[in-house]
Enzyme design. Structure first.
Site, mmCIF file in Angstrom:
data_model
loop_
_atom_site.group_PDB
_atom_site.id
_atom_site.type_symbol
_atom_site.label_atom_id
_atom_site.label_comp_id
_atom_site.label_asym_id
_atom_site.label_seq_id
_atom_site.Cartn_x
_atom_site.Cartn_y
_atom_site.Cartn_z
ATOM 1 N N SER A 198 -5.969 7.451 -0.806
ATOM 2 C CA SER A 198 -7.245 6.804 -1.128
ATOM 3 C C SER A 198 -8.367 7.443 -0.327
ATOM 4 O O SER A 198 -8.153 7.946 0.784
ATOM 5 C CB SER A 198 -7.176 5.314 -0.795
ATOM 6 O OG SER A 198 -8.457 4.710 -0.840
ATOM 7 N N TYR A 256 -5.114 -1.331 5.417
ATOM 8 C CA TYR A 256 -4.840 -0.570 4.191
ATOM 9 C C TYR A 256 -5.369 0.857 4.326
ATOM 10 O O TYR A 256 -4.667 1.825 4.015
ATOM 11 C CB TYR A 256 -5.501 -1.264 3.004
ATOM 12 C CG TYR A 256 -5.450 -0.471 1.715
ATOM 13 C CD1 TYR A 256 -4.325 -0.499 0.895
ATOM 14 C CD2 TYR A 256 -6.540 0.305 1.301
ATOM 15 C CE1 TYR A 256 -4.272 0.221 -0.287
ATOM 16 C CE2 TYR A 256 -6.493 1.026 0.117
ATOM 17 C CZ TYR A 256 -5.372 0.977 -0.669
ATOM 18 O OH TYR A 256 -5.327 1.698 -1.838
ATOM 19 N N LYS A 281 -3.374 4.574 4.386
ATOM 20 C CA LYS A 281 -3.674 5.692 3.492
ATOM 21 C C LYS A 281 -3.985 6.963 4.277
ATOM 22 O O LYS A 281 -3.720 8.083 3.803
ATOM 23 C CB LYS A 281 -4.833 5.311 2.569
ATOM 24 C CG LYS A 281 -4.478 4.221 1.562
ATOM 25 C CD LYS A 281 -3.341 4.661 0.637
ATOM 26 C CE LYS A 281 -3.061 3.676 -0.470
ATOM 27 N NZ LYS A 281 -2.061 4.175 -1.446
#
Length: 251
Positions: A143, A156, A160
């Site tokens: 991401s 999160y 990534k």
């Protein structure tokens, strides 16, 4: 003749959003594709939709954090399609949204179990089968948040970032097996998974920060993934390609 004719691919979390778009594109380009989701009804719907278009696909329930699920998916793919040439690791979770110091240990562990550890072990478990076919290719879905961690999606985003490092770390050993591994880093893609980013009161302001002034559709991640898996990218490994409409992508 498609550029992926004769190839077999596994795409995780592929009954909706980016994963579904990738699975559809790989099938369109000639691959046989095993799709997966944690829910049987999602698998059934996606398989039916893709088969109606004439694509060679199958599907099964797979929670990537469960070893027995990963093993069953790999074995079923080999049984149905004769082997594995390509793997797209797309499955991810983000159970929390808010300031990073509010993150619980439970949420932190779940994010890293699914987004990082399961990605690694799925690759490790698939590699012997890909090697048996003379080599192949892997794409990890990361991401833009891995480059510019979000204030409200800290754990999160960090998970990534770890995938960028994993991609690089895998290169030397996989190269000896004639297996390439690359990564994509999507920006804000209009999927159910990312609704918190593009369906809130700040979305218009955020969109203005994107040079292309729009959010992306899932299929805008599909073509580049097919390219990375194909022989067109035969001398590319260890790279991350950003698909983010021009958003900055340096740490």
């Amino acid at each position: 003749m498609g550029k992926l004719d004769g190839k077999v691919a596994i795409v995780t979390a592929s009954t909706d959003g980016i994963g579904y778009a990738i699975a559809e594109r790989l099938a369109e380009d000639g691959a046989k594709v095993m799709i997966s989701s944690r829910k049987q009804q999602n698998v059934d719907r996606a398989v039916s939709n893709l088969q109606k278009k004439g694509y060679t696909v199958s599907g099964m329930v797979c929670h990537v954090a469960k070893k027995d699920h990963r093993t069953k998916m790999i074995e079923q793919t080999v049984k149905e399609f004769g082997g594995i040439d390509m793997l797209v690791s797309n499955a991810a979770v983000n159970p929390i949204f808010g300031p990073i110091l509010d993150a619980t240990e439970e949420a932190w562990n779940k994010i890293f179990e699914v987004n990082v550890a399961a990605t690694f072990f799925l690759i490790k478990e698939a590699v012997p089968y890909i090697e048996e076919r003379g080599g192949g290719s892997i794409v990890i879905v990361s991401s833009i948040g891995g480059f510019a961690p979000s204030e409200l999606m800290g754990p999160y985003s960090i998970s990534k970032t770890a995938l960028f490092g994993m991609t690089k770390a895998l290169v030397p050993q996989l190269a000896t097996k004639n297996i390439r591994v690359n990564c994509i880093a999507p920006g804000v893609i209009m999927t159910k998974f990312s609704e918190a980013l593009w369906k809130n009161e700040y979305s218009k302001e955020f969109k203005e920060r994107i040079p292309m002034k729009r959010f992306a559709e899932p299929n805008e991640c599909a073509g580049i993934t097919s390219f990375l898996l194909s022989s067109d990218a035969s001398y590319m490994t260890g790279e991350t390609i950003v698909i983010a409409g021009g958003l900055p992508s340096r740490m």
